[in-house]
Design an enzyme around this catalytic site. Structure first.
Site, PDB file in Angstrom:
ATOM      1  N   LYS A  30     -36.198 -31.924  -6.658  1.00 30.81           N
ATOM      2  CA  LYS A  30     -36.198 -31.736  -8.111  1.00 30.81           C
ATOM      3  C   LYS A  30     -37.383 -30.891  -8.571  1.00 30.81           C
ATOM      4  CE  LYS A  30     -36.642 -35.302 -11.038  1.00 30.81           C
ATOM      5  NZ  LYS A  30     -36.418 -36.239 -12.165  1.00 30.81           N
ATOM      6  N   SER A  31     -38.567 -31.157  -8.028  1.00 30.02           N
ATOM      7  CA  SER A  31     -39.753 -30.400  -8.439  1.00 30.02           C
ATOM      8  C   SER A  31     -39.580 -28.912  -8.153  1.00 30.02           C
ATOM      9  CB  SER A  31     -40.994 -30.914  -7.700  1.00 30.02           C
ATOM     10  OG  SER A  31     -41.291 -32.237  -8.056  1.00 30.02           O
ATOM     11  N   ARG A 131     -42.458 -41.211 -24.205  1.00 26.47           N
ATOM     12  CA  ARG A 131     -43.475 -40.822 -23.219  1.00 26.47           C
ATOM     13  C   ARG A 131     -44.531 -39.929 -23.862  1.00 26.47           C
ATOM     14  NH1 ARG A 131     -40.388 -38.983 -17.851  1.00 26.47           N
ATOM     15  NH2 ARG A 131     -42.505 -39.128 -17.026  1.00 26.47           N
ATOM     16  N   SER A 176     -52.394 -35.387 -12.072  1.00 27.52           N
ATOM     17  CA  SER A 176     -51.072 -35.101 -12.622  1.00 27.52           C
ATOM     18  C   SER A 176     -50.661 -33.688 -12.261  1.00 27.52           C
ATOM     19  CB  SER A 176     -51.049 -35.269 -14.142  1.00 27.52           C
ATOM     20  OG  SER A 176     -49.824 -34.783 -14.670  1.00 27.52           O
ATOM     21  N   GLN A 178     -47.936 -32.379 -13.199  1.00 32.70           N
ATOM     22  CA  GLN A 178     -47.314 -31.781 -14.376  1.00 32.70           C
ATOM     23  C   GLN A 178     -48.341 -31.127 -15.289  1.00 32.70           C
ATOM     24  OE1 GLN A 178     -44.839 -34.717 -16.256  1.00 32.70           O
ATOM     25  NE2 GLN A 178     -43.399 -34.799 -14.559  1.00 32.70           N
ATOM     26  N   ASP A 329     -43.759 -41.376  -7.423  1.00 34.41           N
ATOM     27  CA  ASP A 329     -42.388 -41.683  -7.832  1.00 34.41           C
ATOM     28  C   ASP A 329     -41.690 -42.636  -6.867  1.00 34.41           C
ATOM     29  OD1 ASP A 329     -42.406 -40.173 -10.148  1.00 34.41           O
ATOM     30  OD2 ASP A 329     -41.789 -38.348  -9.119  1.00 34.41           O
ATOM     31  N   LYS A 356     -44.232 -43.658 -17.023  1.00 32.28           N
ATOM     32  CA  LYS A 356     -43.109 -42.889 -16.474  1.00 32.28           C
ATOM     33  C   LYS A 356     -41.892 -43.096 -17.386  1.00 32.28           C
ATOM     34  CE  LYS A 356     -44.654 -40.782 -12.766  1.00 32.28           C
ATOM     35  NZ  LYS A 356     -44.382 -39.343 -12.520  1.00 32.28           N
ATOM     36  N   ARG A 360     -42.924 -48.736 -15.102  1.00 34.50           N
ATOM     37  CA  ARG A 360     -42.288 -49.092 -13.829  1.00 34.50           C
ATOM     38  C   ARG A 360     -42.928 -50.301 -13.161  1.00 34.50           C
ATOM     39  NH1 ARG A 360     -40.952 -42.961 -11.606  1.00 34.50           N
ATOM     40  NH2 ARG A 360     -38.988 -42.758 -12.772  1.00 34.50           N
ATOM     41  N   ARG A 408     -34.886 -44.228 -11.314  1.00 37.49           N
ATOM     42  CA  ARG A 408     -35.452 -44.736 -10.058  1.00 37.49           C
ATOM     43  C   ARG A 408     -35.360 -46.267  -9.975  1.00 37.49           C
ATOM     44  NH1 ARG A 408     -36.913 -40.214  -7.651  1.00 37.49           N
ATOM     45  NH2 ARG A 408     -37.857 -38.567  -8.910  1.00 37.49           N
TER      46      ARG A 408
END
Length: 449
Positions: A30-31, A131, A176, A178, A329, A356, A360, A408
């Site tokens: 996905k990344s 988020r 991070s 991101q 993740d 997330k 989680r 997830r």
């Protein structure tokens, strides 16, 4: 259909069905899929991508890049063709960019928009709208972008990019990938050198792919492991041919299923093993998991192998917090493995999991406890006392695990159901489509093999 519409929820009880055997290939990473579309859209000419993950999150990225001028099409053989607009060439979108459930799309695209003289509004589903985006807003505002966000720095959010933007030197306060990637993407159309200082290494797909497209990017590693990443702006991108390896985060569910379901023996083909992503497999081996790498090779600058997994007697361990960025993740599925291990597994340093798609830590504690596991929640992790290989009791009839629209959690509890007596009922399987649309079909194929 909105994934937040409870009336359309699709519950399912995942039942024990015997050993998992055979060979499967998981969807593309996905990344890497997100980044191949974004960077292809900034190259002049045609970029071709094979193995792209066609989940909802990646399709949100493709729709947003189309809205800003790129021509993106899928050919009948599954190859994606991207005709880009050039660095600095993004166009004003005519309507809000709908990010669905994708935090990666949102944060990375905010970086791209930050250095273009355009205004964009980002919206998302109910989960994404909870988020926080502040950790991306702060550095991008320093570069000159202007933001109007919902309370708490959340979506809906409107931003106005700056052209020219101002290059910055930014030390990441929290590990991070991101945030790092958003700053580097903003740096592409910014004159001068943009610098990101990363005290704890995170996944490096952006750095690898930026170099591949022609960006002038250097990484200096200091003695204490700190990475100093420098990007020279106003880059000219060359179109690329990209082969996306299988997503290790998707492979993780089948690896754990193979380890905890008695009699299982399976091979998962073409799994990306980038060292900034693959720590879960090392942790599972420390617990006694039999995971063998076959035919290790390199595909598109990324290490790849086929993973041969056999049922194993796992033992609880204390997980070193230093591995968190390399498997952030994968903790939900690690918690499932720990619930079936002999003895106690202790995890810490997981504060990032609270922001997330759901919290989680709290969500997995509640879900595993409902399935009969012995779990204690701490401020920054879970302590799990395993069954020693005995099946989990499963969820009581009429009780459903709450997934909080988190893909997830849904997939992790599906795997737990395979290693339970009565099965585990998940309240909604629709979120799985965001990252792994063929998950349930692959699972059924292995059981029937």
């Amino acid at each position: 259909m909105s994934s937040a519409d409870p009336a359309a929820a699709r519950p399912r009880r995942f039942l024990p069905a015997g050993p998992l055997t055979g060979r499967i290939r998981v969807p593309g990473d996905k990344s890497i899929s997100h980044r191949s579309i974004m960077l292809g859209a900034l190259a002049v000419g045609e970029t071709r991508v094979t193995g792209l993950l066609e989940g909802e999150d990646v399709l949100s990225t493709a729709a947003a890049m189309r809205a800003m001028g790129a021509t993106i099409t899928r050919e009948t053989d599954g190859t994606w063709s991207i005709h880009g607009v050039g660095v600095g060439g993004l166009l004003q979108p005519s309507q809000a960019l709908d990010m669905g459930n994708s935090g990666t799309s949102t944060r990375l695209l905010m970086g791209l928009v930050a250095a273009h003289a355009i205004t964009a509004t980002f919206v998302g589903d109910a989960s994404l709208s909870q988020r926080p985006m502040g950790r991306v807003i702060d550095p991008l505002a320093q570069m000159g972008a202007d933001f109007t966000a919902s309370p708490g720095g959340r979506l809906p959010l409107t931003m106005r990019g700056a052209a020219p933007a101002v290059p910055i030197e930014y030390r990441l306060p929290v590990a991070s990938a991101q945030v790092k990637s958003a700053i580097l993407l903003a740096g592409l159309n910014t004159p001068g050198i943009t610098t990101v200082i990363e005290p704890v290494p995170t996944r490096d797909h952006s750095e690898r792919m930026l170099r591949g497209f022609g960006a002038e990017l250097t990484v200096e590693v200091e003695r204490d492991g700190t990475r100093i990443i420098r990007l020279r702006g106003e880059a000219e991108f060359r179109p690329q041919r990209i082969v996306v390896p299988g997503d290790p985060s998707s492979a993780a569910f089948f690896v754990v299923a193979g380890l905890i379901v008695p009699g299982s023996d399976l091979v998962i083909e073409n799994v990306g093993l980038n060292p900034t992503r693959a720590a879960l497999f090392d942790v599972l081996r420390q617990m006694g998991g039999q995971i063998e790498e076959l035919d290790r090779r390199e595909v598109g600058g990324e290490p790849v192998a086929d993973l041969h997994v056999r049922h194993s007697a796992l033992t609880g361990i204390t997980v070193d917090p230093a591995v968190v960025p390399s498997m952030v993740d994968e903790f939900p599925i690690l918690f499932v493995a720990a619930a079936l291990a002999q003895g106690r597994t202790v995890t810490s340093g997981l504060e990032e999991l609270r922001v997330k798609e759901s919290d989680r830590i709290s969500a997995m504690r509640a879900a595993l406890a409902l399935a009969g596991a012995t779990v204690t929640e701490t401020e920054d992790g879970l302590i799990i006392d395993g069954t020693g290989g005995e099946p989990l009791p499963g969820t009581p009839q009429g009780a459903r695990v709450t997934t909080h629209l988190d893909h997830r959690i849904a997939m992790s509890l599906a795997v737990a159901g395979l290693a339970s007596r009565a099965g585990v009922e998940v309240d909604d399987t629709r979120p799985i489509a965001t990252s792994f649309p063929v998950f349930e079909g692959l699972l059924e194929g292995l059981v029937a093999a």
